[in-house]
Structure formats: structure tokens, C-alpha cells
Design an enzyme around this catalytic site. Structure first.
Site, PDB file in Angstrom:
ATOM      1  N   SER A  88      -2.341  -7.697  -3.563  1.00  0.00           N
ATOM      2  CA  SER A  88      -2.211  -9.138  -3.855  1.00  0.00           C
ATOM      3  C   SER A  88      -0.930  -9.696  -3.228  1.00  0.00           C
ATOM      4  O   SER A  88       0.014 -10.026  -3.941  1.00  0.00           O
ATOM      5  CB  SER A  88      -2.258  -9.409  -5.359  1.00  0.00           C
ATOM      6  N   SER A 122       0.854  -1.183   0.000  1.00  0.00           N
ATOM      7  CA  SER A 122       0.000   0.000   0.000  1.00  0.00           C
ATOM      8  C   SER A 122       0.893   1.238   0.000  1.00  0.00           C
ATOM      9  O   SER A 122       1.859   1.319   0.765  1.00  0.00           O
ATOM     10  CB  SER A 122      -0.881  -0.002   1.252  1.00  0.00           C
TER      11      SER A 122
END
Length: 201
Positions: free
Chosen positions: A109, A37
């Protein structure tokens, strides 16, 4: 998960993927952006989408946050839910590739197994794993959504990079330095798409 019903059979379309690709003037493929992130996945994918649009390439960007407002709104962030999230996105991306689109997906992911699952769905030459490699310290300093701050404060559990593992790609198709300028990274990706004969030189 429901089992496959033997009475449900695949219906072949009269217009093939190859015919759609011929009409559009480029091949269908998925560029799967993975990284922590704040690594820049969505930013780089968005810049590439703009560049492809300007080149007349039919493309679509599937963003990790956006799909959780609809397609995956019923899923949380447990390992099982993360896997199902990626499976659903992979299936949607596969349909888009069949339609002849260049699909850009921006998802953390974190697990290699799920990324491999989507690669297997797409088949040879249709899946390009894009690792946006940005150090955790940089991602945390950027913290565009304030998620790292919440994770460090114990307000957000199972957050990738803090208390949940991110498995670095071992054989990414392209390894991007997330600290480089977005324009430079976009050029690298366009060069790769041309080299792989997905878009015209």
C-alpha cells in the site's frame, strides 16, 4: 466503476457490532501493515495472528499476495489497479471489523491517499496504521521472492522502492523497526492493542 444505485439501500442487521464484540470479549479493529516488499509485514502480521489466537482473540490475516489469487485476481499493478486493490481489501476488512474481528492486513500500500481512504472507511479508533520500517538495502538483501533481482534487471516494471514510489507514513499509529526480532515487534503490537482497549489487559 459503477455508480451507486439509489434503489439499493443499506439493510441494518438485528445483531449489532457491539453485541458481537461483547460475545467475543474484545473490540474489532484493523491493523494495517505497510512497508516495502521484504520489510517483514507478512512475517510480523503472522506472528501477531498466532499470538492473538493463543489469547483467544478472533482474528484474520489478509495478505497482499493471497488476495490476488481470488478477490483481486483481475487487477494488475498500475496506480489505478493498486488503488482498487486497496479499496476492495478495505471494504472486506470493514465487514470483518463489523463482525467483531481483529483484522491484520499486510499490503505494501505505497500511497498515503489509499491508506487514508481505508482509515476513513473504518472510522475513529478502528484503523491502526503499522509502519514496518526496514531499509531498502535490507529488503533487497532479503528478497524472499526474488522480485528485487527482477526489478534491477528490468524484468519487473513499476516495482515499489525501485522504479515506483513508496510514500512513508507521516503519522503511523505505530512505527516498527523491521530489523528487530519478530518476538519483540509482536510484544509491541500486543501492548498497543491493550492500551487502546481492543483486547483485554
Amino acid at each position: 466503476m459503477a455508480q451507486h444505485d439509489e434503489n439499493v439501500v443499506w439493510h441494518a442487521h438485528p445483531v449489532t457490532r457491539e453485541a458481537r464484540e461483547h460475545l467475543q470479549g474484545h473490540r474489532g479493529a484493523v491493523l494495517w501493515f505497510t512497508g516495502l516488499s521484504g520489510s517483514g509485514k507478512s512475517t510480523v502480521a503472522g506472528a501477531l495472528e498466532q499470538a492473538l489466537h493463543q489469547l483467544g482473540v478472533s482474528s484474520y490475516l489478509l495478505d497482499g499476495d493471497n488476495v490476488r489469487h481470488g478477490l483481486c485476481r483481475d487487477l494488475g499493478f498500475s496506480d489505478d489497479d493498486r488503488k482498487e486493490n486497496i479499496r476492495r481489501v478495505g471494504e472486506v476488512a470493514r465487514l470483518m471489523v463489523d463482525a467483531g474481528l481483529v483484522v491484520l492486513t499486510a499490503f505494501i500500500s505505497p500511497h498515503r491517499a489509499e491508506r487514508q481512504m481505508v482509515r476513513d472507511m473504518l472510522g475513529e479508533g478502528r484503523f491502526i496504521e503499522v509502519f514496518v520500517d526496514t531499509p531498502l538495502a535490507i529488503c533487497e538483501a532479503r528478497d524472499p521472492k526474488g522480485l528485487y533481482k527482477k526489478a534491477r534487471a528490468g524484468e519487473l516494471r513499476n516495482f515499489t522502492g525501485i522504479d515506483a514510489e513508496y510514500q512513508v507514513p507521516l503519522h503511523a499509529d505505530i512505527h516498527l523497526d523491521g530489523e528487530q526480532l519478530v518476538t519483540h515487534l509482536t510484544r509491541q503490537l500486543l501492548d498497543l492493542l491493550r492500551q487502546q482497549d481492543i483486547i483485554k489487559p
